[in-house]
Write a protein that holds these residues in place. Structure first.
Motif, mmCIF file in Angstrom:
data_model
loop_
_atom_site.group_PDB
_atom_site.id
_atom_site.type_symbol
_atom_site.label_atom_id
_atom_site.label_comp_id
_atom_site.label_asym_id
_atom_site.label_seq_id
_atom_site.Cartn_x
_atom_site.Cartn_y
_atom_site.Cartn_z
ATOM 1 N N ALA A 299 0.827 -1.210 0.000
ATOM 2 C CA ALA A 299 0.000 0.000 0.000
ATOM 3 C C ALA A 299 0.860 1.258 0.000
ATOM 4 O O ALA A 299 0.593 2.210 -0.737
ATOM 5 N N ALA A 300 1.899 1.275 0.816
ATOM 6 C CA ALA A 300 2.760 2.455 0.910
ATOM 7 C C ALA A 300 3.445 2.744 -0.431
ATOM 8 O O ALA A 300 3.511 3.900 -0.876
ATOM 9 N N LEU A 301 3.947 1.698 -1.078
ATOM 10 C CA LEU A 301 4.624 1.877 -2.364
ATOM 11 C C LEU A 301 3.639 2.313 -3.447
ATOM 12 O O LEU A 301 3.945 3.202 -4.260
ATOM 13 N N THR A 302 2.467 1.689 -3.473
ATOM 14 C CA THR A 302 1.469 2.028 -4.490
ATOM 15 C C THR A 302 1.039 3.482 -4.363
ATOM 16 O O THR A 302 0.963 4.219 -5.357
ATOM 17 N N HIS A 303 0.763 3.910 -3.146
ATOM 18 C CA HIS A 303 0.289 5.283 -2.960
ATOM 19 C C HIS A 303 1.388 6.308 -3.229
ATOM 20 O O HIS A 303 1.107 7.393 -3.750
ATOM 21 N N THR A 344 7.004 2.094 -12.790
ATOM 22 C CA THR A 344 7.681 2.581 -11.586
ATOM 23 C C THR A 344 7.284 1.753 -10.379
ATOM 24 O O THR A 344 8.136 1.365 -9.568
ATOM 25 N N LEU A 345 6.000 1.451 -10.246
ATOM 26 C CA LEU A 345 5.547 0.652 -9.111
ATOM 27 C C LEU A 345 6.135 -0.755 -9.148
ATOM 28 O O LEU A 345 6.559 -1.288 -8.110
ATOM 29 N N PRO A 391 -3.966 -7.351 -8.442
ATOM 30 C CA PRO A 391 -3.788 -6.223 -9.371
ATOM 31 C C PRO A 391 -3.673 -4.892 -8.621
ATOM 32 O O PRO A 391 -4.332 -4.675 -7.600
ATOM 33 N N LEU A 392 -2.848 -4.016 -9.146
ATOM 34 C CA LEU A 392 -2.637 -2.686 -8.575
ATOM 35 C C LEU A 392 -2.663 -1.678 -9.721
ATOM 36 O O LEU A 392 -2.106 -1.945 -10.783
ATOM 37 N N ASP A 393 -3.291 -0.544 -9.504
ATOM 38 C CA ASP A 393 -3.313 0.470 -10.555
ATOM 39 C C ASP A 393 -2.988 1.842 -9.984
ATOM 40 O O ASP A 393 -3.886 2.587 -9.583
ATOM 41 N N PRO A 394 -1.712 2.212 -9.940
ATOM 42 C CA PRO A 394 -1.331 3.517 -9.386
ATOM 43 C C PRO A 394 -1.813 4.694 -10.223
ATOM 44 O O PRO A 394 -1.931 5.807 -9.705
ATOM 45 N N THR A 395 -2.107 4.478 -11.498
ATOM 46 C CA THR A 395 -2.564 5.574 -12.347
ATOM 47 C C THR A 395 -3.907 6.117 -11.877
ATOM 48 O O THR A 395 -4.154 7.321 -11.924
ATOM 49 N N TRP A 396 -4.783 5.233 -11.400
ATOM 50 C CA TRP A 396 -6.147 5.627 -11.074
ATOM 51 C C TRP A 396 -6.377 5.838 -9.586
ATOM 52 O O TRP A 396 -7.511 6.063 -9.175
ATOM 53 N N VAL A 397 -5.347 5.743 -8.757
ATOM 54 C CA VAL A 397 -5.600 5.884 -7.313
ATOM 55 C C VAL A 397 -4.818 7.015 -6.633
ATOM 56 O O VAL A 397 -4.549 6.935 -5.437
ATOM 57 N N PRO A 398 -4.446 8.073 -7.325
ATOM 58 C CA PRO A 398 -3.830 9.190 -6.595
ATOM 59 C C PRO A 398 -4.789 9.746 -5.537
ATOM 60 O O PRO A 398 -5.946 10.041 -5.842
ATOM 61 N N PHE A 399 -4.321 9.838 -4.302
ATOM 62 C CA PHE A 399 -5.094 10.392 -3.191
ATOM 63 C C PHE A 399 -6.427 9.651 -2.992
ATOM 64 O O PHE A 399 -7.425 10.238 -2.603
#
Length: 652
Positions: A299-303, A344-345, A391-399
């Motif tokens: 979670a920390a890395l993704t965010h 990057t993630l 699955p993780l999607d850092p593009t769609w979860v900023p803040f």
């Protein structure tokens, strides 16, 4: 020069047949009244593709359009065709106007312009060729042909001006997705592919029917698809993407999705997309310091990646598309498109000791079983200690308090893992993961003033909408933004106080909570011994969260699937103290319950000891709904809306 001679030969061999063909289609249009009301009619729309053994294709795109009125003339005064110069070359072969009075005008295609296409957030150099047709009149026919060489999708490529850039990244394979719908009527549409005989290709026509054939011509295999009398596809508000409901052809020489998965994995591993970087390793160690569990670290890395890598895509030549840029480029630039953010993630996760890989998705529509190139989005998958991939999607979860955006639920994705994978689908996110709650305690005075306080709490996607003013706006504007939310209820509203906690930007600390203290003069309509007012919680308060209100529930039936922004739970609890000596006039819906597999509603209005209590709970259980879900969805939402009707209290 060789390429241009080939183009000329193709033009000469097909010009006569094309020229005779549209006259037949024009007579059909003149005889059938169904075409009369349309601005223009496509008489013939054909694409011929010749595929080479390396997978590169030569496309011959032909179209004739009959102009029927002034609007049709304006729409077709300029011919525009989009292409990607990194992977394709396109040019006009010829263009002709056949006037209604018999005149024939051959346009000078050397005057065609090649412009940079309009772009927003992704600046990869897409281009458009444009040819000015000029003034047209009803009865005119515009005929043109465009030649294109390359492949359809912007994948891995080279900037060298040679034929290598026209070869698709999965060398030797051909795939295409062909819409068989149009905005204007089409009398005849043909798609034809010539493949080397040794290549096999699977295909399927979805959401409709067409005439199809496969035959041999010498050492080549010819696939032909034809559909006639295509009328504009009927659209419904909030319907799913046309690719999910309208007729389309899908074809691919790739045998199965596992092959694409293995190729995607090997492409990025060979390129070294996720190699460790010392300065990035230092940041990873800093981010996960003190984190005890694997989920805390993930979670920390993704965010961190989601919040710190800006979405802005600049063309970097080789490496766009399926090949993810390497760690050094992404960490240095701190910007990119989805694949750069996901890459990057993945690099960060690997440097933290996790096994992580890229995955492809199709944002906005489903992916079929034919392994064509459906994908327009890139995400990540991480292998958990129990052996499953998450699955993780850092593009769609900023803040946003999620690791995979539930605005993407019910979406297919294909992991690029070393063992290969079939298509996966993200599950429905339960509505309680995205609750939105208002708890209101107010008093209505005899002069019509409403005063009191209410508290807003939210989680998941609802949290993201409510919190947006803090995470994306200037702190100097916070108070004004919150006040505007109250002013949506009444322009006379006064925000007495607002409490949003110590740091509302810290979305990871817990769900958002905001408490308003307010006063609204003249809120109620005053009559002789009668007061009329609307419940506060249903009077334009935080409607931005209630995306389902943008769906027109006056429509009685639907033919196609439809979608909301997200599954959602809305809970409103309102207590209104009214002046002594008044009582509530009962309304139609004092109690209501609707239950179904897709949407539930439970609401009640009660009156006791000069206090009106309104409680309601609306649970919308999907993001994407089938047409058959409409009745249940509509009833639940309409019941919710009915609790926003005006209340009447009368003096005893």
């Amino acid at each position: 020069m060789k390429f241009h001679y080939i183009i000329l030969a193709l033009f000469l061999s097909t010009y006569v047949s094309y020229g005779q063909d549209w006259l037949v289609q024009k007579r059909i249009v003149e005889k059938q009244k169904v075409y009369a009301s349309h601005n223009c009619v496509t008489l013939a729309d054909s694409t011929n593709v010749t595929v080479q053994p390396n997978g590169s294709g030569s496309f011959s795109i032909y179209k004739t359009i009959l102009i029927q009125n002034r609007e049709g003339a304006l729409k077709n005064r300029v011919i525009i065709y989009d292409y990607d110069p990194l992977t394709a070359f396109a040019s006009f072969s010829y263009a002709t106007i056949y006037r209604a009075n018999g005149d024939v005008i051959n346009l000078d295609v050397t005057q065609a312009k090649d412009y940079v296409a309009p772009a927003r957030a992704i600046y990869w150099g897409a281009r458009q060729i444009m040819l000015e047709v000029g003034r047209l009149y009803p009865g005119d026919v515009v005929e043109y042909k465009i030649e294109k060489k390359g492949f359809t999708y912007a994948l891995l490529t080279s900037m060298d001006e040679n034929d290598e850039r026209f070869i698709p990244p999965m060398r030797g394979h051909f795939y295409d997705i062909v819409p068989f719908w149009n905005d204007e009527p089409t009398v005849k549409k043909i798609y034809r592919v010539s493949m080397p005989a040794e290549k096999d290709m699977q295909f399927e026509f979805y959401q409709g029917e067409c005439s199809s054939s496969v035959r041999m011509e010498g050492d080549r295999k010819i696939y032909s698809f034809k559909k006639e009398n295509i009328m504009p596809f009927p659209k419904e508000p909030n319907m799913v993407d046309l690719f999910d409901v309208a007729p389309k052809l899908m074809m691919s020489s790739t045998p199965k999705w596992e092959d694409k998965s293995l190729w995607f994995n090997k492409t990025n591993e060979d390129y070294g997309s996720f190699e460790a970087l010392p300065e990035a390793q230092k940041k990873v160690d800093e981010i996960i310091k003190g984190k005890k569990t694997e989920m805390d670290k993930i979670a920390a890395l993704t965010h961190w990646v989601a919040d710190n890598i800006r979405y802005s895509g600049i063309s970097m030549g080789k490496g766009e598309g399926y090949t993810l840029h390497n760690t050094k480029m992404n960490f240095t630039d701190r910007c990119g498109v989805c694949k750069d953010i996901a890459g990057t993630l993945i690099s960060f996760l690997r440097m933290a000791g996790f096994e992580a890989y890229p995955a492809m998705t199709m944002a906005g529509s489903r992916v079929e079983q034919i392994p064509a190139d459906h994908f327009n989005h890139c995400v990540a998958v991480v292998k958990l200690s129990n052996g499953t991939y998450m699955p993780l999607d850092p593009t769609w979860v900023p803040f946003l308090r999620e690791l995979w955006s539930s605005a993407e639920q019910q979406q297919n994705y294909l992991p690029g893992v070393p063992e290969g994978s079939d298509l996966k689908i993200t599950p429905v996110s339960p509505p309680e993961n995205h609750y939105f709650r208002i708890n209101s305690q107010t008093s209505l005075l005899t002069n019509g003033t409403l005063k009191g306080k209410f508290t807003v709490t939210a989680e998941g996607q609802s949290d993201g909408v409510v919190r947006r003013i803090f995470t994306r706006g200037f702190q100097s504007e916070w108070y004004n933004a919150l006040e505007r939310e109250l002013l949506n209820v009444s322009p006379q509203a006064k925000l007495v106080n607002v409490d949003y906690g110590k740091d509302p930007r810290d979305y990871q600390s817990g769900p958002i909570k905001i408490t308003y203290t307010f006063e609204i003069p003249n809120y109620a309509l005053m009559g002789e011994d009668v007061i009329v007012f609307k419940p506060l919680t249903m009077n334009n308060l935080y409607n931005s969260v209630k995306t389902f209100l943008r769906i027109n529930t006056e429509i009685s039936e639907r033919s196609y699937a439809f979608k909301d922004a997200c599954s959602r739970l809305v809970e409103l609890d309102e207590q209104i103290k009214i002046p002594k000596g008044y009582r509530l006039i009962p309304i139609k819906n004092m109690q209501s319950t609707q239950t179904s597999p897709v949407a539930d509603f439970n609401g009640s209005i009660s009156f006791e000891n000069n206090q009106i209590k309104i409680q309601q709970k609306l649970a919308l259980k999907k993001r994407v709904y089938e047409a058959g879900d409409w009745d249940s969805f509509r009833k639940a939402v309409n019941e919710h809306k009915s609790f926003g009707e005006s209340l009447i209290i009368k003096k005893l």
